[in-house]
Design a protein around this motif. Sequence first.
Motif, PDB file in Angstrom:
ATOM      1  N   ILE A  26     -29.388  90.220  12.553  1.00 42.95           N
ATOM      2  CA  ILE A  26     -30.105  89.789  11.346  1.00 42.95           C
ATOM      3  C   ILE A  26     -29.196  89.896  10.112  1.00 42.95           C
ATOM      4  O   ILE A  26     -29.068  88.954   9.331  1.00 42.95           O
ATOM      5  N   ILE A  27     -28.552  91.055   9.964  1.00 44.23           N
ATOM      6  CA  ILE A  27     -27.713  91.264   8.771  1.00 44.23           C
ATOM      7  C   ILE A  27     -26.539  90.281   8.747  1.00 44.23           C
ATOM      8  O   ILE A  27     -26.205  89.731   7.703  1.00 44.23           O
ATOM      9  N   GLU A  28     -25.925  90.029   9.893  1.00 44.07           N
ATOM     10  CA  GLU A  28     -24.819  89.050   9.907  1.00 44.07           C
ATOM     11  C   GLU A  28     -25.330  87.670   9.504  1.00 44.07           C
ATOM     12  O   GLU A  28     -24.662  86.940   8.782  1.00 44.07           O
ATOM     13  N   ASN A  29     -26.519  87.321   9.967  1.00 43.35           N
ATOM     14  CA  ASN A  29     -27.077  86.014   9.610  1.00 43.35           C
ATOM     15  C   ASN A  29     -27.457  85.924   8.142  1.00 43.35           C
ATOM     16  O   ASN A  29     -27.615  84.825   7.610  1.00 43.35           O
ATOM     17  N   ALA A  30     -27.622  87.085   7.508  1.00 42.55           N
ATOM     18  CA  ALA A  30     -27.915  87.104   6.069  1.00 42.55           C
ATOM     19  C   ALA A  30     -26.621  87.198   5.265  1.00 42.55           C
ATOM     20  O   ALA A  30     -26.644  87.342   4.046  1.00 42.55           O
ATOM     21  N   GLY A  31     -25.474  87.169   5.951  1.00 43.59           N
ATOM     22  CA  GLY A  31     -24.178  87.196   5.257  1.00 43.59           C
ATOM     23  C   GLY A  31     -23.561  88.583   5.181  1.00 43.59           C
ATOM     24  O   GLY A  31     -22.544  88.779   4.510  1.00 43.59           O
ATOM     25  N   GLY A  32     -24.132  89.562   5.855  1.00 41.48           N
ATOM     26  CA  GLY A  32     -23.602  90.924   5.836  1.00 41.48           C
ATOM     27  C   GLY A  32     -22.797  91.243   7.083  1.00 41.48           C
ATOM     28  O   GLY A  32     -22.376  90.338   7.819  1.00 41.48           O
ATOM     29  N   ALA A  33     -22.581  92.538   7.329  1.00 39.04           N
ATOM     30  CA  ALA A  33     -21.775  92.965   8.471  1.00 39.04           C
ATOM     31  C   ALA A  33     -22.369  94.228   9.087  1.00 39.04           C
ATOM     32  O   ALA A  33     -23.110  94.960   8.434  1.00 39.04           O
ATOM     33  N   ALA A  34     -22.019  94.462  10.354  1.00 38.74           N
ATOM     34  CA  ALA A  34     -22.467  95.677  11.041  1.00 38.74           C
ATOM     35  C   ALA A  34     -21.363  96.130  11.981  1.00 38.74           C
ATOM     36  O   ALA A  34     -20.843  95.341  12.767  1.00 38.74           O
ATOM     37  N   SER A  35     -21.041  97.422  11.890  1.00 38.82           N
ATOM     38  CA  SER A  35     -19.893  97.950  12.615  1.00 38.82           C
ATOM     39  C   SER A  35     -20.242  99.331  13.155  1.00 38.82           C
ATOM     40  O   SER A  35     -21.137 100.005  12.638  1.00 38.82           O
ATOM     41  N   ASP A  36     -19.510  99.764  14.198  1.00 38.42           N
ATOM     42  CA  ASP A  36     -19.683 101.155  14.625  1.00 38.42           C
ATOM     43  C   ASP A  36     -18.632 102.029  13.932  1.00 38.42           C
ATOM     44  O   ASP A  36     -18.441 103.178  14.289  1.00 38.42           O
ATOM     45  N   GLY A  37     -17.954 101.450  12.975  1.00 44.19           N
ATOM     46  CA  GLY A  37     -16.888 102.148  12.263  1.00 44.19           C
ATOM     47  C   GLY A  37     -15.534 101.542  12.589  1.00 44.19           C
ATOM     48  O   GLY A  37     -14.619 101.562  11.787  1.00 44.19           O
ATOM     49  N   ARG A  57     -15.533  98.721  15.433  1.00 43.32           N
ATOM     50  CA  ARG A  57     -15.791  97.430  16.076  1.00 43.32           C
ATOM     51  C   ARG A  57     -17.056  96.788  15.532  1.00 43.32           C
ATOM     52  O   ARG A  57     -17.990  97.482  15.124  1.00 43.32           O
ATOM     53  N   ARG A  58     -17.075  95.455  15.616  1.00 42.88           N
ATOM     54  CA  ARG A  58     -18.300  94.728  15.294  1.00 42.88           C
ATOM     55  C   ARG A  58     -19.372  95.133  16.313  1.00 42.88           C
ATOM     56  O   ARG A  58     -19.121  95.100  17.537  1.00 42.88           O
ATOM     57  N   ILE A  59     -20.537  95.530  15.820  1.00 39.74           N
ATOM     58  CA  ILE A  59     -21.617  95.947  16.726  1.00 39.74           C
ATOM     59  C   ILE A  59     -21.894  94.871  17.785  1.00 39.74           C
ATOM     60  O   ILE A  59     -22.035  95.173  18.974  1.00 39.74           O
ATOM     61  N   LEU A  60     -21.970  93.612  17.353  1.00 38.32           N
ATOM     62  CA  LEU A  60     -22.382  92.537  18.264  1.00 38.32           C
ATOM     63  C   LEU A  60     -21.368  92.273  19.383  1.00 38.32           C
ATOM     64  O   LEU A  60     -21.673  91.569  20.340  1.00 38.32           O
ATOM     65  N   SER A  74     -22.732 104.638  16.757  1.00 38.91           N
ATOM     66  CA  SER A  74     -22.740 104.847  15.302  1.00 38.91           C
ATOM     67  C   SER A  74     -22.979 103.520  14.604  1.00 38.91           C
ATOM     68  O   SER A  74     -22.631 102.461  15.137  1.00 38.91           O
ATOM     69  N   LEU A  75     -23.527 103.581  13.408  1.00 38.16           N
ATOM     70  CA  LEU A  75     -23.880 102.337  12.716  1.00 38.16           C
ATOM     71  C   LEU A  75     -23.503 102.384  11.237  1.00 38.16           C
ATOM     72  O   LEU A  75     -23.832 103.343  10.524  1.00 38.16           O
ATOM     73  N   TYR A  76     -22.784 101.336  10.810  1.00 38.64           N
ATOM     74  CA  TYR A  76     -22.480 101.089   9.392  1.00 38.64           C
ATOM     75  C   TYR A  76     -22.892  99.651   9.156  1.00 38.64           C
ATOM     76  O   TYR A  76     -22.270  98.733   9.691  1.00 38.64           O
ATOM     77  N   ILE A  77     -23.945  99.440   8.381  1.00 41.07           N
ATOM     78  CA  ILE A  77     -24.530  98.101   8.290  1.00 41.07           C
ATOM     79  C   ILE A  77     -24.911  97.781   6.851  1.00 41.07           C
ATOM     80  O   ILE A  77     -25.399  98.655   6.126  1.00 41.07           O
ATOM     81  N   GLY A  78     -24.632  96.545   6.435  1.00 42.18           N
ATOM     82  CA  GLY A  78     -25.036  96.145   5.087  1.00 42.18           C
ATOM     83  C   GLY A  78     -24.130  95.092   4.499  1.00 42.18           C
ATOM     84  O   GLY A  78     -23.682  94.177   5.201  1.00 42.18           O
ATOM     85  N   SER A  79     -23.832  95.230   3.207  1.00 42.05           N
ATOM     86  CA  SER A  79     -22.999  94.258   2.501  1.00 42.05           C
ATOM     87  C   SER A  79     -21.618  94.221   3.140  1.00 42.05           C
ATOM     88  O   SER A  79     -21.049  95.266   3.489  1.00 42.05           O
TER      89      SER A  79
END
Length: 340
Positions: A292-303, A305-308, A320-325
Motif C-alpha cells: 500500500i505504502i509503495e503504491n502511495a509513493g512511499g517505501a518499506a524496508s527491513d532496514g 532490503r525492500r520488504i516486498l 523489522s519494519l521501517y515504513i513511510g516517506s
Amino acid sequence: MNTETPGGPKFMTLERHIIEGEREHEGATGSFSSLLHNLSLAAKLIWREVTKAGLVNILGKTDRMNISGDVIKKLDEFADQTIYKAMDHGGDLCVMASEENEDILQIPDDYPHGRYVLIYDPLDGSGNIDANVTIGTIFSVYARVTESGMGTIEDVLQPGHRQVAAGYLLFGSSMMFVYCTGHGVHGFTLDPSVGEFILSHENIRIPKRGSIYSVNEGNFDRWNPNTQRYIRWLKEEDQATGRPYSQRYIGSLVADVHRTMLYGGIYCYPGDTRNPNGKLRLMYENNPLAFIIENAGGAASDGRRRILDIKPTSLHQRVSLYIGSREDVRTAEEFLAGMR
Ligand code: AHG
Ligand code: MN
Ligand code: MN
C-alpha cells in the motif's frame, strides 16, 4: 472529497469502484470483485461488533494464546471467524491464512476452490480495544501458484511483490476501507446511515519526507547502536532539515501507518535484543502495508532490503519494519548501515 462534477459531488461507492476497476482488466471473470465485495461485508459485520464492544460481554481475554504468544481477545476471534465465514464459500479463494491460526486455513471440500489466496490479520492493535483506541484489520491477496484444487502453503508463502491487492479496515472515529490493486491507494468511509462505503480519499499520496516518527521508544536500550543513533538524530534540533521530528505512537500498527501515509514521516519497529527481527509479522502486517505504502509513493524496508522482495520462509515469520516517506526510509537505511 472526491471529484466535483457540474451537477455536484459525484458519489463513488466501494462496490462501483471495485467493479469499474475489474472491468479494465481483459478476461476478468468477476471473481476478484466478488472477493473484495465479500470482504467489505465482513468489514461491516466486524464494525458492528466493534461499536458494541463496550456494551456486550464480548470484551475481555480468553485463556488461549495465539501462535505468536499473545493473549487472544474475544473480538480477535470474532473478526477471525467472521472473515473466514464471509470468504470460504464464494468460490474465489483456494486457501487462507490468518495471524490467529498456526496453519493455513483450507476451504471446505464442498465449496468451489478459486484462484486467489487471502492472508489477514483479523484485528490489529487488539491490545487497544479496552481503551476505545483505533484498531483495524489488514489483508493481502495473491493469485495461487498451484494449478487447482486445495491451496497449499506454497500458494501462501509468496514474496510481497506478488500481491495482487492489499488493504485494511480502520475502526476509528469513523470506519474506513482502504485498498489498493496496484493502481493507487483509495480510501472509503462507511456512511452508517445507508451502510455504504463512499470514496473519501482518492489516490492517496504520501509526502516525500515528513516530520513525524512513530516507534515504541520504550525499547531504546534494547536496540543496536545504529538504530539508537537514528532515533537520536530525529530528535536533534536542526531547522534546515526540519528537526526535531514530532513523535506519535498509537500502538496499533494499522492506525500508525495510516497516519504516516496521510501526513508523512516514518513508522519503525526495529529488531532488538529480545526480538532480533522485531515484533511484526511479514505475511500479515509488513507485506500488505508495504504494498500500500509503495503504491502511495512511499517505501518499506527491513532496514536493508525492500520488504516486498523478501522471500518468506514461514507463515508467522517476523521482520523489522521501517515504513513511510521515501526519503525518511532512505535516511533510516543509511543510519542502519552505519553510513552516517
Ligand atoms: P496484533 O494486535 O495484531 O497482535 O498486533 C499488535 C502489534 C501492532 O499493532 C502494534 O503496532 C504493535 O504490536 C505494538 O507493539 P508494542 O506494544 O511492542 O509497541
Ligand atoms: Mn497485528
Ligand atoms: Mn492481530
